[in-house]
Structures are given as C-alpha cells and as structure tokens.
Motif scaffolding. Sequence first.
Motif, PDB file in Angstrom:
ATOM      1  N   LYS A  75       0.836  -1.193   0.000  1.00 21.66           N
ATOM      2  CA  LYS A  75       0.000   0.000   0.000  1.00 21.66           C
ATOM      3  C   LYS A  75       0.878   1.254   0.000  1.00 21.66           C
ATOM      4  O   LYS A  75       1.979   1.248   0.550  1.00 21.66           O
ATOM      5  N   PHE A  76       0.321   2.307  -0.601  1.00 18.88           N
ATOM      6  CA  PHE A  76       1.094   3.548  -0.730  1.00 18.88           C
ATOM      7  C   PHE A  76       1.595   4.045   0.626  1.00 18.88           C
ATOM      8  O   PHE A  76       2.786   4.345   0.782  1.00 18.88           O
ATOM      9  N   HIS A  77       0.702   4.125   1.613  1.00 24.54           N
ATOM     10  CA  HIS A  77       1.113   4.691   2.901  1.00 24.54           C
ATOM     11  C   HIS A  77       2.157   3.816   3.584  1.00 24.54           C
ATOM     12  O   HIS A  77       3.038   4.315   4.287  1.00 24.54           O
ATOM     13  N   GLU A  78       2.081   2.510   3.368  1.00 20.50           N
ATOM     14  CA  GLU A  78       3.069   1.604   3.952  1.00 20.50           C
ATOM     15  C   GLU A  78       4.440   1.813   3.310  1.00 20.50           C
ATOM     16  O   GLU A  78       5.471   1.774   3.989  1.00 20.50           O
ATOM     17  N   ARG A  79       4.453   2.022   2.009  1.00 17.39           N
ATOM     18  CA  ARG A  79       5.723   2.244   1.307  1.00 17.39           C
ATOM     19  C   ARG A  79       6.360   3.558   1.720  1.00 17.39           C
ATOM     20  O   ARG A  79       7.584   3.627   1.935  1.00 17.39           O
ATOM     21  N   ILE A  80       5.549   4.612   1.828  1.00 16.33           N
ATOM     22  CA  ILE A  80       6.106   5.905   2.249  1.00 16.33           C
ATOM     23  C   ILE A  80       6.639   5.808   3.674  1.00 16.33           C
ATOM     24  O   ILE A  80       7.713   6.333   3.993  1.00 16.33           O
ATOM     25  N   SER A  81       5.911   5.126   4.531  1.00 11.59           N
ATOM     26  CA  SER A  81       6.381   4.918   5.897  1.00 11.59           C
ATOM     27  C   SER A  81       7.715   4.169   5.900  1.00 11.59           C
ATOM     28  O   SER A  81       8.644   4.523   6.642  1.00 11.59           O
ATOM     29  N   GLU A  82       7.813   3.144   5.068  1.00 15.17           N
ATOM     30  CA  GLU A  82       9.047   2.361   4.964  1.00 15.17           C
ATOM     31  C   GLU A  82      10.207   3.231   4.503  1.00 15.17           C
ATOM     32  O   GLU A  82      11.316   3.169   5.054  1.00 15.17           O
ATOM     33  N   ILE A 134      -1.219   9.661   4.115  1.00 15.71           N
ATOM     34  CA  ILE A 134      -0.326   9.004   5.057  1.00 15.71           C
ATOM     35  C   ILE A 134      -0.901   9.178   6.453  1.00 15.71           C
ATOM     36  O   ILE A 134      -1.280  10.294   6.831  1.00 15.71           O
ATOM     37  N   ALA A 135      -0.985   8.119   7.215  1.00 14.97           N
ATOM     38  CA  ALA A 135      -1.472   8.226   8.588  1.00 14.97           C
ATOM     39  C   ALA A 135      -0.383   8.809   9.471  1.00 14.97           C
ATOM     40  O   ALA A 135       0.816   8.630   9.209  1.00 14.97           O
TER      41      ALA A 135
END
Length: 288
Positions: free
Chosen positions: A161-168, A210-211
């Motif tokens: 997921k997009f937000h997971e990738r940005i967080s990573e 993004i959360a």
Amino acid sequence: MKILHTSDWHFGKKLEGQSRIEEQKKFIETLNVIVKNENIDLILLAGDIYDTYNPPAEAERLFFNSIKLLSNNGQVGIIIIPGNHDNPKRLSSVSALAEDYGVIIYEKAFQTIPIGKYGSLKIIHSDEGGILVEQNNKKAYIYNLPFPSEATLNEDFQNIKFHERISEILHNGIEKNIFNVPSIIMTHIYVSGSMGEGDEYLELGGARAIAIDDLPNVNYIALGHVHKPLAFKSKNAYYCGSPIEYRITENKFEKKVFVVNITKEESIVKNIPLDNFKPIKEYSVNGA
C-alpha cells in the motif's frame, strides 16, 4: 540548529487572472527580516515553490532573487524539495549556480548530494535522500523526500500500500542517522487528519494519504502540501501552510512560518504570523 520552515510559495499563481507577484515579493521581504532577526542557520523549503510545471519568467526571476536574498550570500543554508506543482528538473536546473549561495535543491527521491561546502553550509556525509549538515558549528541529519508518486518513485505499489511504502522509505531513511545528532525529515505529502478549509485535496478518495502513525519519531518533520498551518505534536510534524491567501477559504486562518530550535533533547517551535498584504474577500449581493 535553528531552522525556518516554509513551503507552498506557489510563485506564478494568479487569482481570477490577477498576478500575485507583488504580494509574494512582500512576503519574501518579510521572510528575510525574520531570517535575520531570528539568526536562522538553515531554511527548509518543503515544496510547491511554483504553481505550475512551466512557471512564467517573472515567477522564476522572483525565485532566483529570493534564494539569493534569503541565503545572505551563502551565510544561511537553504534546502529545497519539489512539490506536486513543481517541475523537478526545471526547479533543480539552477543547482550549480545556487550551490555557491548555500542552496541545495533536490530533484528526486533517493538523490545523493555530493559532500562538500555550499556557501557556509557543509555536507559532511551524504546518502540516498539524506545529508549530515554542519552550519555554525551545529549539526543535524536531514532526510528529504520530494513529493512521492508512482512516477516520481518509479514504483507501482502493486505489492504494498502507498502509505506503507512511504512509511518504509521514511523509517529506512532516518535510520541512517548514526551520528548522534538531531534527526529531521522534510517531505511534501498529505497526512490524514489534516483535511480542512484551504487544504490541498488528493485524488482517489484519500488513498494517497499518510497516517500520522506512519511517520517516524524524529526531532522535527517539515511538511509541505497543505495550505493551513497544522501541528501533529506527537510526531513533531508540522505544516507551516502557504504564506499568502490563495483561495477564499484561506481567509479563515492566520498565515505563518515556523522557527524551530532543534537539539537532541527537544524541539522548540515558534509560530511567527505573516502580514496579510491583500486579503481575499467575498461579497454576496441580492438583486431585486
């Protein structure tokens, strides 16, 4: 290190065909006074410098004059990332000239900036997206992520997921700070929970949001994209907002920049209100 956080200048933007250049010039003059009065070490400019991919000549001229003025001939460092309104290649095309004034302009994510001296600003370590900087005998590690999308990251997000990738990306980036200095992130993204009057709206019903919990724990996160000043204090994450009113909905809140005194132990954020040089007003008339 004492930083000034600003973003979303949108040079070249017009209102009903009317130029905003004079207001934007006055903002830069005000910003320069703040930089001098607050003894700023480093300016973080978190994207959307221009309003369009192909800004008019007067907007580019104002940008060039602004970074020269604010840098005080290289005595104040400036780090710039592109936002979703910017053409990254066009924005960074002046990098070679800007470097002499202590100005570092990122073109893309995961970019490695050469080690060296940029005006009085020193880059003493560099990796993909991150730099260890020294200014006035103060050090900080800054991870920079320009506006992320499938195109700018060259990824399709089919397996994550997009937000997971940005967080990573942000977590991996900031983990490279092994230098016992403050950690700073600058990025141009939309954090869920920041929707409100005057904000930028994202596509796909918020799927690109993004959360707040996706963000790493660092000393300060300088956000760009949302035009309203906002604080997520649990993560030391701040939107400073745009410097002048660009929509009628933006007359409901005060425009600001943030001055942040950052040490390993704490980040003290100071709100500095900006003058409203030309308020946008709406009049309703009932005809007989």
